[in-house]
Design a protein around this motif. Structure first.
Motif, PDB file in Angstrom:
ATOM      1  N   MET A 149       0.673  -1.456   0.127  1.00 59.85           N
ATOM      2  CA  MET A 149       0.042  -0.023  -0.318  1.00 59.85           C
ATOM      3  C   MET A 149       0.540   1.310  -0.236  1.00 59.85           C
ATOM      4  O   MET A 149       0.943   2.226  -0.916  1.00 59.85           O
ATOM      5  CB  MET A 149      -0.792  -0.251   1.032  1.00 59.85           C
ATOM      6  N   ARG A 150       2.095   1.082   1.069  1.00 64.07           N
ATOM      7  CA  ARG A 150       2.652   2.520   0.564  1.00 64.07           C
ATOM      8  C   ARG A 150       3.622   2.370  -0.280  1.00 64.07           C
ATOM      9  O   ARG A 150       4.331   3.250  -0.081  1.00 64.07           O
ATOM     10  CB  ARG A 150       3.322   2.884   2.505  1.00 64.07           C
ATOM     11  N   TYR A 151       4.392   1.191  -0.647  1.00 63.42           N
ATOM     12  CA  TYR A 151       5.350   0.989  -1.925  1.00 63.42           C
ATOM     13  C   TYR A 151       5.286   0.350  -3.699  1.00 63.42           C
ATOM     14  O   TYR A 151       3.722  -0.309  -3.583  1.00 63.42           O
ATOM     15  CB  TYR A 151       6.287   0.016  -1.206  1.00 63.42           C
ATOM     16  N   LEU A 152       5.715   1.048  -3.388  1.00 64.63           N
ATOM     17  CA  LEU A 152       5.561   0.223  -5.397  1.00 64.63           C
ATOM     18  C   LEU A 152       6.810  -0.731  -5.758  1.00 64.63           C
ATOM     19  O   LEU A 152       7.642   0.141  -6.291  1.00 64.63           O
ATOM     20  CB  LEU A 152       5.086   1.464  -6.395  1.00 64.63           C
ATOM     21  N   PRO A 153       6.339  -1.938  -6.085  1.00 62.25           N
ATOM     22  CA  PRO A 153       7.777  -2.394  -5.478  1.00 62.25           C
ATOM     23  C   PRO A 153       8.515  -2.625  -7.752  1.00 62.25           C
ATOM     24  O   PRO A 153       9.278  -2.905  -7.450  1.00 62.25           O
ATOM     25  CB  PRO A 153       7.752  -4.022  -4.961  1.00 62.25           C
ATOM     26  N   HIS A 154       8.149  -2.908  -8.259  1.00 64.20           N
ATOM     27  CA  HIS A 154       8.156  -2.134  -9.472  1.00 64.20           C
ATOM     28  C   HIS A 154       9.114  -1.586  -9.780  1.00 64.20           C
ATOM     29  O   HIS A 154       9.747  -1.640 -11.360  1.00 64.20           O
ATOM     30  CB  HIS A 154       6.805  -2.386 -10.403  1.00 64.20           C
ATOM     31  N   GLU A 155       9.267  -0.443  -8.757  1.00 60.24           N
ATOM     32  CA  GLU A 155       9.995   0.723  -9.519  1.00 60.24           C
ATOM     33  C   GLU A 155      11.896   0.407  -8.941  1.00 60.24           C
ATOM     34  O   GLU A 155      12.860   0.495  -9.117  1.00 60.24           O
ATOM     35  CB  GLU A 155       9.824   1.731  -7.938  1.00 60.24           C
ATOM     36  N   TRP A 156      11.984  -1.186  -8.042  1.00 66.93           N
ATOM     37  CA  TRP A 156      13.398  -1.556  -8.058  1.00 66.93           C
ATOM     38  C   TRP A 156      13.204  -3.170  -8.412  1.00 66.93           C
ATOM     39  O   TRP A 156      13.928  -3.721  -8.132  1.00 66.93           O
ATOM     40  CB  TRP A 156      13.673  -1.594  -6.404  1.00 66.93           C
ATOM     41  N   LYS A 157      12.392  -3.085  -9.502  1.00 63.65           N
ATOM     42  CA  LYS A 157      12.529  -4.232 -10.093  1.00 63.65           C
ATOM     43  C   LYS A 157      13.221  -5.090 -10.967  1.00 63.65           C
ATOM     44  O   LYS A 157      13.633  -3.496 -12.015  1.00 63.65           O
ATOM     45  CB  LYS A 157      10.601  -5.057 -10.904  1.00 63.65           C
ATOM     46  N   GLY A 158      14.333  -5.941 -11.151  1.00 65.95           N
ATOM     47  CA  GLY A 158      15.465  -5.571 -11.621  1.00 65.95           C
ATOM     48  C   GLY A 158      16.698  -4.853 -11.168  1.00 65.95           C
ATOM     49  O   GLY A 158      17.609  -5.297 -12.091  1.00 65.95           O
ATOM     50  N   VAL A 159      16.879  -4.272 -10.588  1.00 68.61           N
ATOM     51  CA  VAL A 159      17.683  -2.755  -9.677  1.00 68.61           C
ATOM     52  C   VAL A 159      18.259  -4.201  -8.520  1.00 68.61           C
ATOM     53  O   VAL A 159      17.755  -4.575  -7.979  1.00 68.61           O
ATOM     54  CB  VAL A 159      17.386  -2.303  -9.881  1.00 68.61           C
ATOM     55  N   PRO A 160      19.586  -3.875  -8.304  1.00 68.88           N
ATOM     56  CA  PRO A 160      20.488  -4.972  -7.634  1.00 68.88           C
ATOM     57  C   PRO A 160      20.733  -4.103  -6.452  1.00 68.88           C
ATOM     58  O   PRO A 160      21.855  -4.013  -6.029  1.00 68.88           O
ATOM     59  CB  PRO A 160      22.014  -4.597  -7.952  1.00 68.88           C
ATOM     60  N   VAL A 161      19.710  -3.537  -5.555  1.00 70.95           N
ATOM     61  CA  VAL A 161      19.281  -3.473  -3.826  1.00 70.95           C
ATOM     62  C   VAL A 161      20.032  -4.127  -3.098  1.00 70.95           C
ATOM     63  O   VAL A 161      19.316  -5.568  -3.665  1.00 70.95           O
ATOM     64  CB  VAL A 161      18.282  -3.195  -3.986  1.00 70.95           C
ATOM     65  N   LYS A 162      20.353  -4.118  -2.457  1.00 72.18           N
ATOM     66  CA  LYS A 162      21.125  -4.883  -1.476  1.00 72.18           C
ATOM     67  C   LYS A 162      20.906  -4.048   0.335  1.00 72.18           C
ATOM     68  O   LYS A 162      21.081  -2.534   0.542  1.00 72.18           O
ATOM     69  CB  LYS A 162      23.062  -4.928  -1.632  1.00 72.18           C
ATOM     70  N   ALA A 163      20.664  -4.622   1.270  1.00 75.79           N
ATOM     71  CA  ALA A 163      20.714  -4.144   2.687  1.00 75.79           C
ATOM     72  C   ALA A 163      21.072  -3.796   3.443  1.00 75.79           C
ATOM     73  O   ALA A 163      22.421  -4.983   3.547  1.00 75.79           O
ATOM     74  CB  ALA A 163      19.749  -4.556   3.611  1.00 75.79           C
ATOM     75  N   PHE A 164      21.605  -2.686   3.898  1.00 71.50           N
ATOM     76  CA  PHE A 164      22.698  -2.428   5.410  1.00 71.50           C
ATOM     77  C   PHE A 164      22.625  -2.217   6.506  1.00 71.50           C
ATOM     78  O   PHE A 164      20.726  -1.856   6.350  1.00 71.50           O
ATOM     79  CB  PHE A 164      23.054  -0.923   4.838  1.00 71.50           C
ATOM     80  N   HIS A 165      23.412  -3.016   7.131  1.00 72.21           N
ATOM     81  CA  HIS A 165      22.406  -3.010   8.642  1.00 72.21           C
ATOM     82  C   HIS A 165      23.171  -1.951   9.998  1.00 72.21           C
ATOM     83  O   HIS A 165      24.027  -1.215   9.304  1.00 72.21           O
ATOM     84  CB  HIS A 165      23.527  -4.587   9.194  1.00 72.21           C
ATOM     85  N   LEU A 166      21.982  -1.315  10.289  1.00 73.16           N
ATOM     86  CA  LEU A 166      22.484  -0.017  11.300  1.00 73.16           C
ATOM     87  C   LEU A 166      22.506  -0.910  12.517  1.00 73.16           C
ATOM     88  O   LEU A 166      22.040  -1.216  13.199  1.00 73.16           O
ATOM     89  CB  LEU A 166      20.645   0.409  11.457  1.00 73.16           C
ATOM     90  N   ALA A 167      23.675   0.140  12.752  1.00 78.48           N
ATOM     91  CA  ALA A 167      24.469  -1.127  14.021  1.00 78.48           C
ATOM     92  C   ALA A 167      23.953   0.649  15.375  1.00 78.48           C
ATOM     93  O   ALA A 167      23.700   0.962  15.314  1.00 78.48           O
ATOM     94  CB  ALA A 167      26.143  -1.100  13.841  1.00 78.48           C
ATOM     95  N   PRO A 168      24.525  -0.470  16.714  1.00 74.73           N
ATOM     96  CA  PRO A 168      24.558   0.830  17.884  1.00 74.73           C
ATOM     97  C   PRO A 168      25.353   1.940  17.359  1.00 74.73           C
ATOM     98  O   PRO A 168      26.623   1.435  16.919  1.00 74.73           O
ATOM     99  CB  PRO A 168      24.068  -0.153  18.836  1.00 74.73           C
ATOM    100  N   SER A 169      24.877   2.760  17.877  1.00 72.88           N
ATOM    101  CA  SER A 169      26.042   3.917  17.969  1.00 72.88           C
ATOM    102  C   SER A 169      25.509   5.350  18.457  1.00 72.88           C
ATOM    103  O   SER A 169      24.307   5.036  19.316  1.00 72.88           O
ATOM    104  CB  SER A 169      26.039   5.078  16.689  1.00 72.88           C
ATOM    105  N   LEU A 170      26.024   6.313  18.865  1.00 71.21           N
ATOM    106  CA  LEU A 170      25.210   7.604  19.340  1.00 71.21           C
ATOM    107  C   LEU A 170      24.792   8.582  18.754  1.00 71.21           C
ATOM    108  O   LEU A 170      24.387   9.086  19.120  1.00 71.21           O
ATOM    109  CB  LEU A 170      26.281   8.570  20.050  1.00 71.21           C
ATOM    110  N   ASP A 171      24.703   7.719  17.192  1.00 71.70           N
ATOM    111  CA  ASP A 171      24.071   9.191  15.953  1.00 71.70           C
ATOM    112  C   ASP A 171      22.568   8.898  16.964  1.00 71.70           C
ATOM    113  O   ASP A 171      21.368   7.981  16.504  1.00 71.70           O
ATOM    114  CB  ASP A 171      24.475   8.337  14.638  1.00 71.70           C
ATOM    115  N   GLY A 172      21.543  10.493  16.228  1.00 69.94           N
ATOM    116  CA  GLY A 172      19.961  10.270  16.144  1.00 69.94           C
ATOM    117  C   GLY A 172      19.061   9.615  17.386  1.00 69.94           C
ATOM    118  O   GLY A 172      19.687  10.032  18.644  1.00 69.94           O
ATOM    119  N   ALA A 173      18.239  10.168  16.729  1.00 74.17           N
ATOM    120  CA  ALA A 173      17.380   9.922  17.770  1.00 74.17           C
ATOM    121  C   ALA A 173      17.137   7.994  18.869  1.00 74.17           C
ATOM    122  O   ALA A 173      16.345   7.661  19.873  1.00 74.17           O
ATOM    123  CB  ALA A 173      16.188  10.545  17.647  1.00 74.17           C
TER     124      ALA A 173
END
Length: 274
Positions: A149-173
């Motif tokens: 509902m919030r996303y349109l997956p065809h926008e990245w169809k065939g695109v080599p997207v990889k996910a990164f890991h958010l590690a504990p840090s002192l950054d942000g809220a």
């Protein structure tokens, strides 16, 4: 002195939405952000920004803006989201067109970092599919491939997207971030609420304590943190408020050269040098 970092603020057209979508007010009725059954007087047209970072360790693009397909087949492309988000992409303003005008091939991009995968940010992914690395947070990648509902997956169809890991840090809220080069110069800082994996980008100078914060949609414009207006579209308003509070604090930091939201009509294309 190290090579300076340059941030090019680019506008890839505009998006036409109801004013309640970028700027939620407690008096708004439910679903006001959709614009349905609302007068045209509530419509606003705001820029869709992306950022090209010339970094000593490579070329980085933050977000991709609208796809050129919207010029001829917008309804088919944006589907059921079209009544809420209408794209306007003049000739020459697509991200690949602007890069070409700068003498940059999309294959020259070392990294494409996605703040999140809503349509006005991810629609241009296929235009830069030959970048060396295309990355988004694990939280956002999971949400985007399950929530249709919030996303349109065809926008990245065939695109080599990889996910990164958010590690504990002192950054942000929420004290989690992804340090792209491991030296603190480019960090993706988790600021959920508008979406599950939304990340702001902090770009830090090597030679001074100055930095730039690219706030993505934690706030749609400086007006958001100045008037305490969370986005109309959220998955968790309390989280969105906490994220906005953090951005508001950053915007007041003397070390912050600029704090930029993706859809601020007061921001013009320009270059920032750190």
């Amino acid at each position: 002195m190290t090579q300076p970092i340059k941030i090019h603020v680019l506008h890839t057209g505009t998006v036409i939405v109801d004013e309640a979508l970028p700027f939620h007010r407690p008096t708004d009725r439910p679903l006001a952000w959709t614009g349905l059954f609302r007068s045209k007087k509530h419509r606003v047209e705001v820029p869709v920004s992306v950022y090209l970072i010339e970094h000593p360790q490579g070329l980085i693009l933050i977000d991709t803006g609208w796809n050129t397909v919207n010029r001829d087949h917008q309804l088919r492309n944006l589907s059921f989201q079209w009544p809420v988000n209408k794209a306007n992409l003049p000739a020459g303003q697509a991200v690949n067109e602007q890069l070409a005008a700068m003498g940059i091939k999309t294959s020259d991009l070392d990294y494409v970092l996605m703040s999140h995968l809503h349509c006005d940010h991810a629609d241009g992914l296929s235009l830069v599919r030959d970048a060396k690395h295309i990355l988004v947070s694990e939280e956002e990648w999971q949400a985007a491939n399950h929530d249709h509902m919030r996303y349109l997956p065809h926008e990245w169809k065939g695109v080599p997207v990889k996910a990164f890991h958010l590690a504990p840090s002192l950054d942000g809220a929420y004290h989690r971030s992804f340090d792209l080069f491991g030296d603190g110069s480019v960090k993706m800082i988790w600021e959920p609420g508008h979406s599950a994996g939304l990340c702001a980008t902090r770009v830090q100078s090597y030679d001074t304590d100055k930095y730039v914060m690219l706030a993505a949609d934690a706030g749609y414009a400086a007006k958001s943190w100045e008037e305490n207006l969370t986005p109309g579209v959220v998955i968790d308003r309390a989280e969105a408020q906490k994220s906005l509070n953090y951005i508001a604090k950053v915007a007041q930091d003397p070390k912050c050269v600029e704090c930029l939201a993706n859809h601020d009509a007061a921001v013009r294309p320009h270059v920032i040098t750190l």
